[in-house]
Write a protein that holds these residues in place. Structure first.
Motif, PDB file in Angstrom:
ATOM      1  N   VAL A  62      -1.067  71.275  -0.882  1.00  0.00           N
ATOM      2  CA  VAL A  62      -1.599  70.343  -1.879  1.00  0.00           C
ATOM      3  C   VAL A  62      -0.583  70.228  -3.020  1.00  0.00           C
ATOM      4  N   THR A  63      -0.646  69.113  -3.743  1.00  0.00           N
ATOM      5  CA  THR A  63       0.335  68.908  -4.808  1.00  0.00           C
ATOM      6  C   THR A  63      -0.308  68.858  -6.189  1.00  0.00           C
ATOM      7  N   ALA A  64      -1.646  68.760  -6.212  1.00  0.00           N
ATOM      8  CA  ALA A  64      -2.337  68.688  -7.503  1.00  0.00           C
ATOM      9  C   ALA A  64      -2.344  70.050  -8.171  1.00  0.00           C
ATOM     10  N   MET A  65      -2.548  70.050  -9.473  1.00  0.00           N
ATOM     11  CA  MET A  65      -2.613  71.300 -10.232  1.00  0.00           C
ATOM     12  C   MET A  65      -4.066  71.709 -10.504  1.00  0.00           C
ATOM     13  N   ASP A  66      -5.000  70.738 -10.437  1.00  0.00           N
ATOM     14  CA  ASP A  66      -6.394  71.056 -10.774  1.00  0.00           C
ATOM     15  C   ASP A  66      -7.249  71.137  -9.510  1.00  0.00           C
ATOM     16  N   TYR A  67      -8.288  71.973  -9.615  1.00  0.00           N
ATOM     17  CA  TYR A  67      -9.154  72.278  -8.466  1.00  0.00           C
ATOM     18  C   TYR A  67      -9.726  71.030  -7.795  1.00  0.00           C
ATOM     19  N   LYS A  68     -10.248  70.135  -8.625  1.00  0.00           N
ATOM     20  CA  LYS A  68     -10.953  68.974  -8.073  1.00  0.00           C
ATOM     21  C   LYS A  68     -10.006  68.112  -7.225  1.00  0.00           C
ATOM     22  N   THR A  69      -8.828  67.854  -7.765  1.00  0.00           N
ATOM     23  CA  THR A  69      -7.884  67.015  -7.014  1.00  0.00           C
ATOM     24  C   THR A  69      -7.301  67.783  -5.829  1.00  0.00           C
ATOM     25  N   MET A  70      -7.085  69.089  -6.022  1.00  0.00           N
ATOM     26  CA  MET A  70      -6.623  69.908  -4.886  1.00  0.00           C
ATOM     27  C   MET A  70      -7.591  69.781  -3.720  1.00  0.00           C
ATOM     28  N   MET A  71      -8.893  69.850  -4.016  1.00  0.00           N
ATOM     29  CA  MET A  71      -9.904  69.793  -2.957  1.00  0.00           C
ATOM     30  C   MET A  71      -9.910  68.415  -2.284  1.00  0.00           C
ATOM     31  N   LYS A  72      -9.666  67.362  -3.075  1.00  0.00           N
ATOM     32  CA  LYS A  72      -9.607  66.010  -2.481  1.00  0.00           C
ATOM     33  C   LYS A  72      -8.420  65.923  -1.531  1.00  0.00           C
ATOM     34  N   GLU A  73      -7.274  66.454  -1.988  1.00  0.00           N
ATOM     35  CA  GLU A  73      -6.071  66.429  -1.132  1.00  0.00           C
ATOM     36  C   GLU A  73      -6.290  67.282   0.118  1.00  0.00           C
ATOM     37  N   ALA A  74      -6.890  68.458  -0.085  1.00  0.00           N
ATOM     38  CA  ALA A  74      -7.124  69.363   1.051  1.00  0.00           C
ATOM     39  C   ALA A  74      -8.027  68.699   2.083  1.00  0.00           C
ATOM     40  N   ASP A  75      -9.021  67.948   1.618  1.00  0.00           N
ATOM     41  CA  ASP A  75      -9.933  67.268   2.539  1.00  0.00           C
ATOM     42  C   ASP A  75      -9.188  66.270   3.417  1.00  0.00           C
ATOM     43  N   ILE A  76      -8.205  65.607   2.837  1.00  0.00           N
ATOM     44  CA  ILE A  76      -7.404  64.646   3.620  1.00  0.00           C
ATOM     45  C   ILE A  76      -6.476  65.406   4.573  1.00  0.00           C
ATOM     46  N   LEU A  77      -5.801  66.427   4.056  1.00  0.00           N
ATOM     47  CA  LEU A  77      -4.821  67.149   4.882  1.00  0.00           C
ATOM     48  C   LEU A  77      -5.491  67.873   6.045  1.00  0.00           C
ATOM     49  N   ARG A  78      -6.665  68.482   5.809  1.00  0.00           N
ATOM     50  CA  ARG A  78      -7.256  69.274   6.893  1.00  0.00           C
ATOM     51  C   ARG A  78      -7.837  68.425   8.000  1.00  0.00           C
ATOM     52  N   LYS A  79      -7.982  67.116   7.718  1.00  0.00           N
ATOM     53  CA  LYS A  79      -8.473  66.210   8.775  1.00  0.00           C
ATOM     54  C   LYS A  79      -7.342  65.777   9.714  1.00  0.00           C
ATOM     55  N   ILE A  80      -6.097  66.084   9.345  1.00  0.00           N
ATOM     56  CA  ILE A  80      -4.961  65.636  10.167  1.00  0.00           C
ATOM     57  C   ILE A  80      -5.010  66.271  11.558  1.00  0.00           C
ATOM     58  N   ALA A  81      -5.348  67.568  11.613  1.00  0.00           N
ATOM     59  CA  ALA A  81      -5.418  68.271  12.910  1.00  0.00           C
ATOM     60  C   ALA A  81      -6.206  69.560  12.733  1.00  0.00           C
ATOM     61  N   ASP A  82      -6.635  70.111  13.861  1.00  0.00           N
ATOM     62  CA  ASP A  82      -7.426  71.349  13.795  1.00  0.00           C
ATOM     63  C   ASP A  82      -6.596  72.553  13.383  1.00  0.00           C
ATOM     64  N   ASN A  83      -5.271  72.464  13.589  1.00  0.00           N
ATOM     65  CA  ASN A  83      -4.429  73.638  13.305  1.00  0.00           C
ATOM     66  C   ASN A  83      -3.775  73.604  11.920  1.00  0.00           C
ATOM     67  N   ILE A  84      -4.338  72.805  11.020  1.00  0.00           N
ATOM     68  CA  ILE A  84      -3.813  72.768   9.644  1.00  0.00           C
ATOM     69  C   ILE A  84      -4.284  73.990   8.848  1.00  0.00           C
ATOM     70  N   ALA A  85      -3.337  74.602   8.132  1.00  0.00           N
ATOM     71  CA  ALA A  85      -3.691  75.597   7.108  1.00  0.00           C
ATOM     72  C   ALA A  85      -3.354  74.953   5.770  1.00  0.00           C
ATOM     73  N   ILE A  86      -4.311  74.916   4.879  1.00  0.00           N
ATOM     74  CA  ILE A  86      -4.054  74.301   3.576  1.00  0.00           C
ATOM     75  C   ILE A  86      -3.313  75.301   2.697  1.00  0.00           C
ATOM     76  N   LYS A  87      -2.186  74.833   2.145  1.00  0.00           N
ATOM     77  CA  LYS A  87      -1.381  75.710   1.282  1.00  0.00           C
ATOM     78  C   LYS A  87      -1.733  75.386  -0.172  1.00  0.00           C
ATOM     79  N   VAL A  88      -2.128  76.423  -0.896  1.00  0.00           N
ATOM     80  CA  VAL A  88      -2.474  76.235  -2.314  1.00  0.00           C
ATOM     81  C   VAL A  88      -1.638  77.187  -3.151  1.00  0.00           C
ATOM     82  N   PRO A  89      -1.347  76.804  -4.389  1.00  0.00           N
ATOM     83  CA  PRO A  89      -0.528  77.683  -5.230  1.00  0.00           C
ATOM     84  C   PRO A  89      -1.329  78.840  -5.805  1.00  0.00           C
ATOM     85  N   LEU A  90      -0.602  79.911  -6.137  1.00  0.00           N
ATOM     86  CA  LEU A  90      -1.282  81.077  -6.689  1.00  0.00           C
ATOM     87  C   LEU A  90      -1.536  80.902  -8.186  1.00  0.00           C
ATOM     88  N   THR A  91      -2.539  80.048  -8.454  1.00  0.00           N
ATOM     89  CA  THR A  91      -2.989  79.788  -9.824  1.00  0.00           C
ATOM     90  C   THR A  91      -4.505  79.970  -9.826  1.00  0.00           C
TER      91      THR A  91
END
Ligand code: G3P
Length: 222
Positions: A62-91
């Protein structure tokens, strides 16, 4: 005994194709810098990568810095394929997203980890992978392998943690053997480090001699 996994740290389709035929590659990690380097659209290239390693996790960040937008991005990315792992920053927001996503049975790779305490929190948040960055600590004059060792000791103390240690920012074959000695679950490698792992001048020299001697016999196995 668990097997050590090798991921490729690239968004370069050609490089993934080069190594995937060996059967040595267990997954792929990407990040915004690697996507930028590929010059490709993130969704398109991530889909192609997922198809190349269907049995292994593919980390998409994900590229967003805030939780809400991160979750929106993650929702799009995880739909790409079953083998996606969502990468989030350690914040704070990244850890929060990690907990929500892992509770929802999505694989999560928590990235940009530079301390044992950060790794401890990622495990508490249910991370599938924690990515300590060795090379970037070495760049500051610290020893990145010490961090792997500390995280490994901490996780071993608490068997309920299922988070796998994914050694990242690997710059040399020495890094790989160092983290393997410490029991890292996964290493993610740029292609040039993987190439350097199997290359040795004495192997080349020995092969030259075998080739020359074999020719002198006039034989053929075929
Ligand atoms: O996947 C991220 C990490 O491996 C980056 O490495 O070389 O940019 O520090 P590096």
């Amino acid at each position: 005994m668990p097997k050590m996994k090798i991921f490729l740290d690239t968004a370069d389709i050609k490089e993934i194709e080069e190594f995937v035929i060996t059967g040595l590659i267990d997954g792929v990690t990407t990040n915004p810098s690697l996507i930028a380097k590929s010059g490709r659209d993130i969704k398109e290239v991530t889909k192609e990568i997922c198809a190349l390693v269907p049995n292994g996790p593919v980390s998409a960040e994900v590229t967003a810095m805030d939780y809400k937008t991160m979750m929106k991005e993650a929702d799009i990315l995880r739909k790409i394929a079953d083998n996606i792992a969502i990468k989030v920053p350690l914040t704070f927001d990244g850890l929060r997203a990690c907990k929500t996503l892992s509770d929802d049975n999505t694989m999560v790779n928590v990235t940009l980890c530079f301390t044992a305490n950060q790794a401890l929190l990622a495990a508490k948040a249910g991370a599938t992978f924690i990515s300590p960055f060795l090379g970037r600590l070495d760049d500051l004059g610290q020893d990145g392998t010490d961090l792997i060792s500390d995280i490994s000791d901490i996780y071993l103390n608490y068997p309920e943690f299922e988070t796998e240690i994914l050694a990242a920012s690997i710059r040399s074959p020495k890094h790989v053997s160092d983290v393997a000695l410490l029991g890292a679950d996964v290493v993610t490698l740029p292609g040039k480090v993987l190439r350097a792992m199997y290359t040795h001048p004495l192997t080349d020299k020995g092969l030259d001699a075998f080739e020359k001697d074999w020719k002198s016999t006039g034989q053929s196995i075929l």
